[in-house]
Design a protein around this motif. Structure first.
Motif, short mmCIF file in Angstrom:
data_model
loop_
_atom_site.label_atom_id
_atom_site.label_comp_id
_atom_site.label_asym_id
_atom_site.label_seq_id
_atom_site.Cartn_x
_atom_site.Cartn_y
_atom_site.Cartn_z
N VAL A 10 -29.59 -52.25 -30.61
CA VAL A 10 -28.54 -51.22 -30.71
C VAL A 10 -29.12 -49.86 -30.34
CG1 VAL A 10 -26.96 -50.01 -32.27
CG2 VAL A 10 -27.23 -52.50 -32.45
N GLY A 11 -30.35 -49.58 -30.82
CA GLY A 11 -31.00 -48.33 -30.50
C GLY A 11 -31.23 -48.16 -29.01
N HIS A 12 -31.62 -49.24 -28.34
CA HIS A 12 -31.86 -49.17 -26.90
C HIS A 12 -30.56 -48.93 -26.13
CE1 HIS A 12 -34.15 -49.98 -23.20
NE2 HIS A 12 -33.03 -50.53 -22.77
N VAL A 13 -29.50 -49.58 -26.57
CA VAL A 13 -28.20 -49.45 -25.89
C VAL A 13 -27.54 -48.12 -26.21
CG1 VAL A 13 -25.87 -50.43 -25.72
CG2 VAL A 13 -27.87 -51.95 -25.78
N LEU A 14 -27.67 -47.67 -27.46
CA LEU A 14 -27.05 -46.41 -27.91
C LEU A 14 -28.14 -45.53 -28.53
CD1 LEU A 14 -23.87 -47.94 -29.61
CD2 LEU A 14 -23.93 -46.73 -27.41
N PRO A 15 -29.03 -44.99 -27.71
CA PRO A 15 -30.19 -44.26 -28.24
C PRO A 15 -29.84 -42.88 -28.78
CG PRO A 15 -30.18 -44.16 -25.85
CD PRO A 15 -29.04 -45.06 -26.24
N ARG A 35 -28.57 -39.07 -26.15
CA ARG A 35 -27.11 -38.89 -26.19
C ARG A 35 -26.34 -40.21 -26.13
NH1 ARG A 35 -26.37 -33.62 -22.15
NH2 ARG A 35 -27.79 -32.23 -23.30
N PHE A 36 -26.92 -41.24 -26.71
CA PHE A 36 -26.29 -42.56 -26.84
C PHE A 36 -26.02 -43.22 -25.48
CE2 PHE A 36 -25.08 -40.00 -30.55
CZ PHE A 36 -25.70 -40.73 -31.53
N LYS A 37 -26.79 -42.82 -24.47
CA LYS A 37 -26.65 -43.42 -23.14
C LYS A 37 -27.94 -44.18 -22.83
CE LYS A 37 -23.57 -39.80 -21.46
NZ LYS A 37 -23.37 -38.71 -20.45
N GLY A 38 -27.92 -45.49 -23.10
CA GLY A 38 -29.14 -46.27 -22.99
C GLY A 38 -29.08 -47.39 -21.98
N GLY A 39 -29.96 -48.37 -22.16
CA GLY A 39 -30.07 -49.48 -21.24
C GLY A 39 -29.39 -50.73 -21.76
N LYS A 40 -29.78 -51.86 -21.21
CA LYS A 40 -29.10 -53.12 -21.53
C LYS A 40 -29.72 -53.86 -22.70
CE LYS A 40 -27.96 -53.52 -16.64
NZ LYS A 40 -28.23 -54.25 -15.38
N GLY A 41 -30.97 -53.57 -23.01
CA GLY A 41 -31.59 -54.16 -24.20
C GLY A 41 -32.19 -55.54 -24.02
N ILE A 42 -32.40 -55.97 -22.79
CA ILE A 42 -32.86 -57.34 -22.56
C ILE A 42 -34.32 -57.51 -23.01
CG2 ILE A 42 -33.33 -59.09 -20.80
CD1 ILE A 42 -30.91 -57.90 -19.26
N ALA A 43 -35.20 -56.65 -22.53
CA ALA A 43 -36.61 -56.75 -22.95
C ALA A 43 -36.75 -56.57 -24.45
CB ALA A 43 -37.45 -55.71 -22.20
N PHE A 46 -28.92 -62.74 -33.91
CA PHE A 46 -28.90 -62.91 -32.46
C PHE A 46 -27.48 -62.82 -31.91
CE2 PHE A 46 -29.05 -64.93 -28.34
CZ PHE A 46 -30.18 -64.35 -27.80
N LEU A 47 -26.51 -63.27 -32.68
CA LEU A 47 -25.11 -63.12 -32.25
C LEU A 47 -24.74 -61.64 -32.12
CD1 LEU A 47 -23.35 -65.92 -34.33
CD2 LEU A 47 -23.68 -65.88 -31.85
N LEU A 48 -25.25 -60.82 -33.04
CA LEU A 48 -25.02 -59.38 -32.96
C LEU A 48 -25.69 -58.81 -31.71
CD1 LEU A 48 -25.55 -58.30 -36.70
CD2 LEU A 48 -23.39 -58.42 -35.45
N VAL A 49 -26.92 -59.25 -31.45
CA VAL A 49 -27.64 -58.82 -30.25
C VAL A 49 -26.85 -59.20 -29.00
CG1 VAL A 49 -29.68 -59.30 -28.82
CG2 VAL A 49 -29.94 -58.86 -31.27
N THR A 50 -26.35 -60.43 -28.96
CA THR A 50 -25.58 -60.90 -27.81
C THR A 50 -24.33 -60.06 -27.61
OG1 THR A 50 -26.39 -63.16 -28.07
CG2 THR A 50 -24.31 -62.88 -26.87
N ALA A 51 -23.63 -59.76 -28.69
CA ALA A 51 -22.41 -58.96 -28.60
C ALA A 51 -22.71 -57.57 -28.04
CB ALA A 51 -21.75 -58.85 -29.97
#
Length: 204
Positions: free
Chosen positions: A95-100, A104-112, A175-180
């Motif tokens: 969540v932190g990576h996606v909404l950092p 300004r809450f503009k992040g990446g996809k969080g795959i790594a 992991f379901l939360l991560v997937t969502a």
């Protein structure tokens, strides 16, 4: 939920909020690698392409580790980790990576980072092995393109597999939360969403 649980959830989120593609882009290439990419994603792939080899390697390692350490230390510092807090600790770095918070809450996809949080569950290895298996399977044996569709299929397949294998109900919930979070980020991304193509390895 205790103060201990909340501490690790917050630490995980803040750890995830550090976008290393931006950090190492400026260190190794003196530029914002995300701004140069078509999808504006501050992730590992763009770090390699627009920042160079060292930028990519350091970004990959740190994006994995920022997910690994909060989960790993929570697991070893918590006797019989409680249900919901464990799921939230798993999801927090992604969540932190996606909404950092720091960008300004503009992040990446969080795959790594998702690989990092599943790796942090060791000695429970089923989640990270399952995730790696489907990434490899849909990248080689049943080659799905473009990356957008391959990623969604990988996380859905991993979620279904973990639900059936049930290594732990709350690890599965995490992991379901991560997937969502990741699928929502992909759907809202700027990258072109071409029609999916599937090729079998022996027919390529």
């Amino acid at each position: 939920m205790t103060v201990h649980d909340i501490f690790y959830i917050i630490v995980g989120y803040l750890s995830g909020s550090v976008l290393y593609a931006r950090v190492f882009g400026f260190i190794f290439a003196s530029k914002n690698v995300a701004d140069e990419s078509p999808d504006k994603n501050p992730g590992t792939a763009n770090a390699f392409v627009y920042g160079g080899f060292l930028c990519g390697v350091f970004t990959l390692l740190c994006d994995i580790l920022k997910g690994f350490f909060p989960v790993y230390f929570y697991m070893i510092k918590t006797e019989s980790p409680p249900a919901l807090p464990l799921a939230l600790v798993i999801a927090a770095p992604v969540v932190g990576h996606v909404l950092p918070l720091f960008f300004r809450f503009k992040g990446g996809k969080g795959i790594a980072t998702s690989f990092g949080v599943t790796l942090g569950l060791v000695p429970i290895i089923v989640p990270v092995v399952t995730l790696a298996f489907f990434f490899i399977f849909f990248s080689t044996i049943l080659h799905v393109t473009p990356h957008y569709h391959r990623t969604i299929l990988t996380y859905v397949a991993t979620s279904v597999s973990l639900t059936l294998e049930n290594p732990s109900t709350y690890i599965t919930l995490g992991f379901l939360l991560v997937t969502a979070v990741i699928i929502t980020r992909l759907i809202l991304s700027r990258e072109e969403k071409e029609k999916p193509k599937v090729q079998l390895l022996w027919k390529r």
